[in-house]
Design an enzyme around this catalytic site. Structure first.
Site, PDB file in Angstrom:
ATOM      1  N   ASP A   1       0.833  -1.355  -0.111  1.00  0.00           N
ATOM      2  CA  ASP A   1       0.140   0.027  -0.005  1.00  0.00           C
ATOM      3  C   ASP A   1       0.498   1.081   0.169  1.00  0.00           C
ATOM      4  O   ASP A   1       1.927   1.578   0.977  1.00  0.00           O
ATOM      5  CB  ASP A   1      -0.677  -0.004   1.305  1.00  0.00           C
ATOM      6  CG  ASP A   1      -2.002   1.020   0.943  1.00  0.00           C
ATOM      7  OD1 ASP A   1      -1.800   2.027   0.548  1.00  0.00           O
ATOM      8  OD2 ASP A   1      -2.827   1.458   2.233  1.00  0.00           O
TER       9      ASP A   1
ATOM     10  N   ARG B   1      20.741  25.515 -45.207  1.00  0.00           N
ATOM     11  CA  ARG B   1      21.772  25.256 -46.473  1.00  0.00           C
ATOM     12  C   ARG B   1      21.522  26.310 -47.426  1.00  0.00           C
ATOM     13  O   ARG B   1      20.909  25.664 -48.886  1.00  0.00           O
ATOM     14  CB  ARG B   1      22.414  24.147 -46.700  1.00  0.00           C
ATOM     15  CG  ARG B   1      23.567  23.535 -47.406  1.00  0.00           C
ATOM     16  CD  ARG B   1      23.491  22.560 -48.009  1.00  0.00           C
ATOM     17  NE  ARG B   1      24.907  22.110 -48.093  1.00  0.00           N
ATOM     18  CZ  ARG B   1      25.281  21.438 -49.302  1.00  0.00           C
ATOM     19  NH1 ARG B   1      24.875  20.821 -49.717  1.00  0.00           N
ATOM     20  NH2 ARG B   1      26.743  21.202 -49.922  1.00  0.00           N
TER      21      ARG B   1
ATOM     22  N   LYS C   1      23.524   8.156 -53.955  1.00  0.00           N
ATOM     23  CA  LYS C   1      24.115   8.856 -52.823  1.00  0.00           C
ATOM     24  C   LYS C   1      23.344   9.676 -53.065  1.00  0.00           C
ATOM     25  O   LYS C   1      22.387  10.909 -53.471  1.00  0.00           O
ATOM     26  CB  LYS C   1      25.139   9.824 -53.253  1.00  0.00           C
ATOM     27  CG  LYS C   1      25.378  10.295 -51.594  1.00  0.00           C
ATOM     28  CD  LYS C   1      27.197  10.568 -51.588  1.00  0.00           C
ATOM     29  CE  LYS C   1      27.633  11.744 -51.092  1.00  0.00           C
ATOM     30  NZ  LYS C   1      28.485  12.358 -50.687  1.00  0.00           N
TER      31      LYS C   1
ATOM     32  N   ASP D   1      21.224  11.949 -50.864  1.00  0.00           N
ATOM     33  CA  ASP D   1      21.333  13.252 -49.111  1.00  0.00           C
ATOM     34  C   ASP D   1      19.933  14.469 -49.344  1.00  0.00           C
ATOM     35  O   ASP D   1      18.938  13.960 -49.327  1.00  0.00           O
ATOM     36  CB  ASP D   1      22.239  14.230 -50.567  1.00  0.00           C
ATOM     37  CG  ASP D   1      23.617  15.375 -48.823  1.00  0.00           C
ATOM     38  OD1 ASP D   1      23.281  14.557 -48.128  1.00  0.00           O
ATOM     39  OD2 ASP D   1      24.947  14.938 -49.676  1.00  0.00           O
ATOM     40  N   MET D   2      20.208  14.448 -48.102  1.00  0.00           N
ATOM     41  CA  MET D   2      19.209  15.207 -47.110  1.00  0.00           C
ATOM     42  C   MET D   2      20.040  16.178 -46.342  1.00  0.00           C
ATOM     43  O   MET D   2      20.330  15.791 -45.644  1.00  0.00           O
ATOM     44  CB  MET D   2      18.337  14.373 -46.410  1.00  0.00           C
ATOM     45  CG  MET D   2      16.856  15.100 -45.673  1.00  0.00           C
ATOM     46  SD  MET D   2      17.233  15.980 -44.559  1.00  0.00           S
ATOM     47  CE  MET D   2      14.833  15.753 -44.245  1.00  0.00           C
TER      48      MET D   2
ATOM     49  N   CYS E   1      22.369   9.184 -46.779  1.00  0.00           N
ATOM     50  CA  CYS E   1      23.037  10.633 -46.238  1.00  0.00           C
ATOM     51  C   CYS E   1      22.784  11.636 -46.036  1.00  0.00           C
ATOM     52  O   CYS E   1      21.856  11.915 -46.267  1.00  0.00           O
ATOM     53  CB  CYS E   1      24.635  11.080 -47.499  1.00  0.00           C
ATOM     54  SG  CYS E   1      25.232  12.003 -47.202  1.00  0.00           S
TER      55      CYS E   1
ATOM     56  N   ASP F   1      30.677  13.673 -42.775  1.00  0.00           N
ATOM     57  CA  ASP F   1      31.162  14.913 -43.507  1.00  0.00           C
ATOM     58  C   ASP F   1      32.887  15.515 -42.742  1.00  0.00           C
ATOM     59  O   ASP F   1      33.337  15.731 -43.450  1.00  0.00           O
ATOM     60  CB  ASP F   1      30.104  15.641 -43.889  1.00  0.00           C
ATOM     61  CG  ASP F   1      29.224  16.215 -44.809  1.00  0.00           C
ATOM     62  OD1 ASP F   1      28.585  14.839 -45.604  1.00  0.00           O
ATOM     63  OD2 ASP F   1      29.048  17.018 -44.555  1.00  0.00           O
TER      64      ASP F   1
HETATM   65  C1  DGJ Z   1      26.480  16.892 -47.972  1.00  0.00           C
HETATM   66  C2  DGJ Z   1      27.015  15.189 -48.407  1.00  0.00           C
HETATM   67  O1  DGJ Z   1      27.100  14.638 -46.678  1.00  0.00           O
HETATM   68  C3  DGJ Z   1      28.821  15.694 -48.939  1.00  0.00           C
HETATM   69  O2  DGJ Z   1      29.328  13.549 -48.862  1.00  0.00           O
HETATM   70  C4  DGJ Z   1      27.916  15.989 -50.226  1.00  0.00           C
HETATM   71  O3  DGJ Z   1      27.792  15.084 -50.667  1.00  0.00           O
HETATM   72  C5  DGJ Z   1      27.490  17.016 -50.208  1.00  0.00           C
HETATM   73  N1  DGJ Z   1      26.362  17.204 -49.463  1.00  0.00           N
HETATM   74  C6  DGJ Z   1      27.286  17.777 -51.267  1.00  0.00           C
HETATM   75  O4  DGJ Z   1      26.156  19.066 -51.532  1.00  0.00           O
END
Ligand code: DGJ
Length: 739
Positions: free
Chosen positions: A52, A450, A483, A485-486, A536, A558
């Protein structure tokens, strides 16, 4: 059977080879967690104690029994409104605007094979992917229902006995008459009745990801997560709870990996009674998912691991499980081409001829694939424009993509290309035509990252358009690698699709965005089954188990500096297989840190991953060129050890200052590759002794280069001497074979 149900006591037991997980539907229909730990037989119900306790309330059904409280008992899937005031896994705002919820046990299903989650990545068992040695998984579904609202929750469990892995996910269905708003959906929760734990998590920043941090849990929650729409550089969706005394080789530890690439949250808290709760799921900030009558919601999967023998065993289980039953595609089991990427060699400043020169020189040294990075399309000579316009810049390349690729193929090299499909630049034809396709809040200026905006992949027409654009590029030439990327976080969470005006809240957008992305990636992998996709996000901003389902390797960071990479790759190795780590040799002084390291060292470090180069090989010395030839030969020779071997962390680069060391051991212990890099050099240098692990103690091993013979047990107890270092950051590899 890995999953057992004991009718008497309504106990569910999930066995892996070395662990047992147990829960129980009690007499009130509450699902209580009983145990997760070393493999054991029999009921663990004896662990429950009742008392309790003031201010720990009692469910109505308990009547006058004040010793029964969900605030004190270990829960399998705690929810808001139950009288458990710890952090819940599920929170719902019901149609009547209350938080009322009463989930009661309503049955179970056990089946062979692994469940799957519609639209979401998840681990698979035998039969779902054609490959040898897949695990024969079993699945359990436990149904819980709320009588009043009609909300039905299904807990899903996948058991992979040989990997010592259990997966969890959750599905919520609205079987009521009114809409319910999901305010929090975690996918897994683990309650520990007692014990003192450390939390190990992997924080970071762009170009310095997945730093190892171990802190003692105390009263109060430790919370990590991402609000960025991606899993993020800042906190990785992977967590370990370890006993205070747990080391690489001893002690209990538990892990959770989120199979999801968007915003997430994970918590660990020691409560008022010294009990600990660890949980993981979708980020609940800016989250609200309206579930209309008849609708179903799936929470992403969490992969849970347990080892009673330290962090090393835990990581090796995770590696094997992800490599074999999460990653897919042709390159899951075969060597991936050694590549050269032009990014750090040229950035945006290149022509087709320059790319060909880089490829020619690389081919001469043994490189197998040329990857053309950012800048080949639209108006893209800087990162301020062009994203979204996926038409080749013929002027810059001096011809079509097809002709460049044929010339590269003519050299005997494969070709790969970079794209950033989720993004749009304001200075692009795509944005001028469809400004509403980018996330923005009406009447407000969007947040830039960016200098770019994020496309609203929660809208099918947007994702479809980008899918077609990618296909046009891939169909225009013989492209064998992409590849993906973002390069920014998502800030303006609002969809202009119109559906939001209908009452749906922006709280579902980030989740729908991920579903849109996963759907696109799924279509892509189906249409191009032989395409190798490398994930990436500015390096390691989306290094997670969700992406691994589509992209068997991910650009790890990177930051290509070998010494920083030792730390980044060390942290990454806790939760992800070595085969997933995209890793390249780059120029010195390093572009991110200015540090100078020997070519050999850069190769040894980059070889602990999916290997490649990222520099102008024409600009290096003859001696370094020879070193490159040797590295590529070595990578081919050791590939099976690196990719499929058991990985041992022999030092901790966050603590051990003299040297870093790691080891690959073939599964049958017949062969091993030791890697060391000196971190500090001092006058009158001494030999360093590094004890190895995972070898056969009964066997003798021979150093394949020097012929020196060593006893396996001796190598593991007394170590192997690494000769005194005579220069900074020198690296050694020792290849051992059982005699
Ligand atoms: C970020 C990536 O991590 C890099 O290797 C390269 O591809 C750049 N973008 C290109 O804009």
């Amino acid at each position: 059977m890995a999953i057992q149900y004991q009718e008497n006591g309504r106990i569910f037991t999930l066995h892996t080879d070395h662990s047992t997980y147990q829960m129980k539907a009690d007499s009130y229909g509450n699902l209580l967690h009983l145990y997760y730990g070393d493999r054991t037989e029999g009921s663990m119900e004896y662990l429950l104690t009742f008392g309790d306790r003031g201010f720990s309330p009692n469910p109505y059904e308990a009547g006058d029994d004040r010793t029964y409280s969900l605030d004190a008992l270990p829960q399998e899937y705690p929810y808001q409104g139950s009288g458990d005031f710890r952090s819940p896994a599920l929170a719902v705002e019901q149609a009547d605007k209350s938080y009322g919820l009463n989930l009661r046990y309503g049955g179970y299903e056990i089946s062979k094979g692994k469940y799957s989650l519609p639209g979401l990545p998840s681990m698979y068992g035998e039969g779902l992917e054609d490959a040898e040695s897949l695990e024969d998984a079993e699945s359990l579904k436990i149904h819980l229902t709320d009588q009043v609202s009609g909300l039905a929750v299904t807990l899903l469990y996948g058991v992979f006995p040989g990997y010592d892995i259990i997966t969890r996910a959750v599905c919520v269905k609205n079987e009521g008459n009114g809409p319910a708003a999901l305010k929090r959906v975690y996918s897994a929760c683990l309650d520990f009745l007692h014990g003192e734990y450390d939390l190990i998590q992997f924080y970071g920043r762009h170009a310095m990801e997945r730093n190892f941090q171990r802190t003692a849990l105390c009263h109060g929650a430790q919370v990590i997560g991402s609000r960025r729409g991606t899993s993020s550089h800042q906190y990785n969706p992977f967590l370990i709870l370890a006993g205070r005394e747990t080391t690489e080789n001893h002690g209990p530890c538990y892990s959770m990996s989120f199979v999801y690439s968007g915003a997430f949250k994970a918590e660990a808290e020691t409560d008022q009674y010294g009990q600990t709760r660890m949980s993981m799921g979708l980020q609940d900030e800016m989250f609200s998912y309206e579930l209309k009558p008849g609708e179903i919601f799936f929470g992403p999967e969490v992969i849970m691991g347990y080892s009673g023998h330290g962090l090393g065993t835990l990581s090796r289980s995770i590696h094997k499980a992800m490599r074999r039953s999460l990653c897919r595609g042709k390159y899951k089991t075969i060597p991936r081409p050694v590549l050269i990427n032009n990014w750090e060699a040229t950035y945006f400043d290149f022509t087709g001829e320059k790319i060909l020169d880089i490829a020619r020189q690389a081919k001469e040294l043994g490189v197998e694939m040329m990857v053309l990075d950012d800048g080949w399309f639209g108006k893209r000579d800087s990162d301020c424009s062009g994203l979204g316009d996926w038409q080749v810049n013929v002027k810059k390349l001096g011809g079509s993509l097809g002709s460049l690729v044929s010339r590269i193929n003519g050299l005997g090299m494969k070709f790969g290309i970079w794209m950033e499909p989720e993004m749009v630049s304001e200075d692009s034809s795509l944005y001028r035509e469809h400004p509403d396709w980018a996330f923005a809040v009406p009447g407000r200026k969007p947040v830039r990252g960016r200098s770019q905006l994020v496309l609203d992949f929660s809208r099918k027409e947007v994702a479809d358009y980008i899918f077609d654009s990618i296909c046009r590029v891939l169909d225009s030439a013989h492209i064998e690698y992409l590849k993906w990327d973002m390069n920014r976080s998502i800030a303006d969470v609002y969809s202009a699709a119109g559906k939001m005006a209908g009452g749906d809240s922006p709280g579902s957008i980030l989740y729908r965005y991920m579903l849109g992305l996963y759907d696109l990636l799924e279509r892509l992998t189906k249409r191009y089954p032989d395409l190798l996709i490398e994930g990436c996000s500015g390096g390691g901003g989306r290094f997670d188990a969700g992406m691994l389902y589509y992209t068997p390797q991910i650009w790890c960071s990177d930051n290509t500096d070998a010494v920083d990479r030792i730390r980044i790759q060390y942290g990454t190795s806790f939760g992800y297989p070595i085969s997933a780590v995209g890793s390249h040799v780059s120029a010195v002084p390093n572009h991110q840190t200015g540090r100078i390291t020997p070519m050999k060292t850069r190769g040894v470090v980059a070889m602990a991953g999916s290997f490649g180069y990222e520099l102008n090989l024409s600009a290096i010395s003859e001696e370094d060129k020879n070193c490159v030839r040797e590295q590529i030969d070595a990578y081919h020779k050791y590939w099976h050890l690196i990719h499929d071997g058991a990985y041992y962390r022999l030092t901790n680069p966050f603590e051990d200052r003299e040297a870093a060391a790691w080891l690959f051991v073939r599964e049958d212990k017949g062969e091993a590759l030791l890697n060391t890099v000196a971190l500090e050099t001092h006058g009158n240098p001494l030999s360093l002794y590094i004890p190895l692990e995972g070898l056969d103690p009964e066997a003798m091993y021979r150093d394949e280069d020097t012929g020196t013979e060593y006893p396996g047990a001796g190598l593991m107890s007394a170590g192997i001497p690494i000769p005194p270092r005579t220069g900074e950051y020198q690296a050694f590899q020792v290849h051992l074979r059982r005699i």
